[in-house]
Design a protein around this motif. Sequence first.
Motif, PDB file in Angstrom:
ATOM      1  N   ARG A   2       0.843  -1.199   0.000  1.00  0.00           N
ATOM      2  CA  ARG A   2       0.000   0.000   0.000  1.00  0.00           C
ATOM      3  C   ARG A   2       0.874   1.243   0.000  1.00  0.00           C
ATOM      4  O   ARG A   2       1.943   1.270   0.597  1.00  0.00           O
ATOM      5  CB  ARG A   2      -0.907   0.019   1.237  1.00  0.00           C
ATOM      6  CG  ARG A   2      -1.861  -1.146   1.318  1.00  0.00           C
ATOM      7  CD  ARG A   2      -2.907  -0.943   2.393  1.00  0.00           C
ATOM      8  NE  ARG A   2      -2.338  -0.591   3.693  1.00  0.00           N
ATOM      9  CZ  ARG A   2      -1.836  -1.465   4.545  1.00  0.00           C
ATOM     10  NH1 ARG A   2      -1.809  -2.746   4.243  1.00  0.00           N
ATOM     11  NH2 ARG A   2      -1.356  -1.065   5.714  1.00  0.00           N
ATOM     12  N   THR A   3       0.394   2.276  -0.679  1.00  0.00           N
ATOM     13  CA  THR A   3       1.139   3.532  -0.709  1.00  0.00           C
ATOM     14  C   THR A   3       1.126   4.176   0.675  1.00  0.00           C
ATOM     15  O   THR A   3       0.186   3.958   1.453  1.00  0.00           O
ATOM     16  CB  THR A   3       0.536   4.474  -1.766  1.00  0.00           C
ATOM     17  OG1 THR A   3       1.461   5.519  -2.042  1.00  0.00           O
ATOM     18  CG2 THR A   3      -0.786   5.074  -1.304  1.00  0.00           C
ATOM     19  N   PRO A   4       2.160   4.937   1.049  1.00  0.00           N
ATOM     20  CA  PRO A   4       2.197   5.552   2.385  1.00  0.00           C
ATOM     21  C   PRO A   4       0.940   6.383   2.644  1.00  0.00           C
ATOM     22  O   PRO A   4       0.503   7.159   1.793  1.00  0.00           O
ATOM     23  CB  PRO A   4       3.450   6.446   2.321  1.00  0.00           C
ATOM     24  CG  PRO A   4       4.328   5.789   1.297  1.00  0.00           C
ATOM     25  CD  PRO A   4       3.396   5.201   0.287  1.00  0.00           C
ATOM     26  N   GLY A   5       0.369   6.188   3.812  1.00  0.00           N
ATOM     27  CA  GLY A   5      -0.842   6.923   4.192  1.00  0.00           C
ATOM     28  C   GLY A   5      -2.120   6.149   3.953  1.00  0.00           C
ATOM     29  O   GLY A   5      -3.168   6.485   4.503  1.00  0.00           O
ATOM     30  N   MET A   6      -2.067   5.088   3.128  1.00  0.00           N
ATOM     31  CA  MET A   6      -3.264   4.273   2.896  1.00  0.00           C
ATOM     32  C   MET A   6      -3.315   3.161   3.935  1.00  0.00           C
ATOM     33  O   MET A   6      -2.689   2.125   3.786  1.00  0.00           O
ATOM     34  CB  MET A   6      -3.274   3.678   1.480  1.00  0.00           C
ATOM     35  CG  MET A   6      -4.541   2.857   1.203  1.00  0.00           C
ATOM     36  SD  MET A   6      -4.543   2.040  -0.393  1.00  0.00           S
ATOM     37  CE  MET A   6      -4.984   3.390  -1.466  1.00  0.00           C
ATOM     38  N   THR A   7      -4.018   3.420   5.017  1.00  0.00           N
ATOM     39  CA  THR A   7      -4.179   2.399   6.049  1.00  0.00           C
ATOM     40  C   THR A   7      -5.130   1.321   5.538  1.00  0.00           C
ATOM     41  O   THR A   7      -5.803   1.488   4.515  1.00  0.00           O
ATOM     42  CB  THR A   7      -4.746   3.017   7.332  1.00  0.00           C
ATOM     43  OG1 THR A   7      -6.047   3.555   7.035  1.00  0.00           O
ATOM     44  CG2 THR A   7      -3.849   4.136   7.854  1.00  0.00           C
TER      45      THR A   7
END
Length: 348
Positions: A2-7
């Motif tokens: 997952r891209t950073p920030g996508m929890t």
Amino acid sequence: MRTPGMTLMKMPLFCWTWLVTAFLLIASMPILAGAVTMLLTDRHFGTSFFNAAGGGDPVLFQHIFWFFGHPEVYIIALPAFGVVSHVIPAFSRKRLFGYTSMVYAIAAIGLISFFVWAHHMYVTGIPLTGQLYFMYATMLIAIPTGVKVFNWVTTMWRGSLSFETPMLFALGFLVLFTIGGLTGLVLAMTAVDIQLQDTYYVVAHFHYVMVAGALFSAYAGLYYWLPKWTGHMYSEGLGKLHFWLSMVFFNIAFFPQHFLGLAGMPRRIPDYAQQFADFNMISTIGSFGFGFSQLLVLVVVFKAMKGGVKAEARPWDGAHGLEWTVPSPAPHHTFEDPPAFDPAEAHG
């Protein structure tokens, strides 16, 4: 990845459904492999896993097969739920209602699907307590499925709806899958199922669930993401014609089979009694019409690949997700670096 920030709780619903589906595949496919191996050794190497003459048990095969077979239904259906969870919000111009409850419903369906396998086996002589357990467990799985249907309908409530082809197929899925779910609840009841076991009522139920689940949702996803794949808009007229022909002929083909089953017509027979002839003729006309209708989708895809109106990066007003932030068609190596996650693109 997952891209950073996508929890996890901001992940697209399609990814959530595939995550749960992956666990279903890991848990259920080895069961099928074991059943097939035992069957092959019975057939070719003289073992007696399922051969009663050698001390085996034919019902054991049913237990093993259906322990794979019921999660398999949701291996097909869960990704369908994910597709519809993208399409309906996009054409309602609203965020998906109840994202968190949808995630928990997906996980609950995946889990419970392993505990309902013997509702296919009410007539095999399983004990009454077993029949009662599987009846209640089957009714229980209707709850998270009902949550999803409720959330999709509520997403559309007071939304700014438009009815392009992806939305039509998503709504077709919703209607047909709900009918299939209701007939599934009918079959969950042991006393009813003993009468309807292996009749055309089961055939009708299965197709209302699986054609809606596998085919209509796949077409919804195909038309929804086709501009992103090809870089061109598809023919809306042909797409809508494909939907309406599919919807009408599907119901002509399979709705009469409910009545055939209630009248006692068994499935898997080469011939049938004269009193079943009229509904079978209607069903046959519907099935040919439904089959030929699917040729339209080949024309639609071919035309979109060859050319047409150039698709924008975000051809649908209400579409959210990182795939709509890149040009159409998406370039090779879509993101050289992890994209900055914009909360506006989140689904939760």
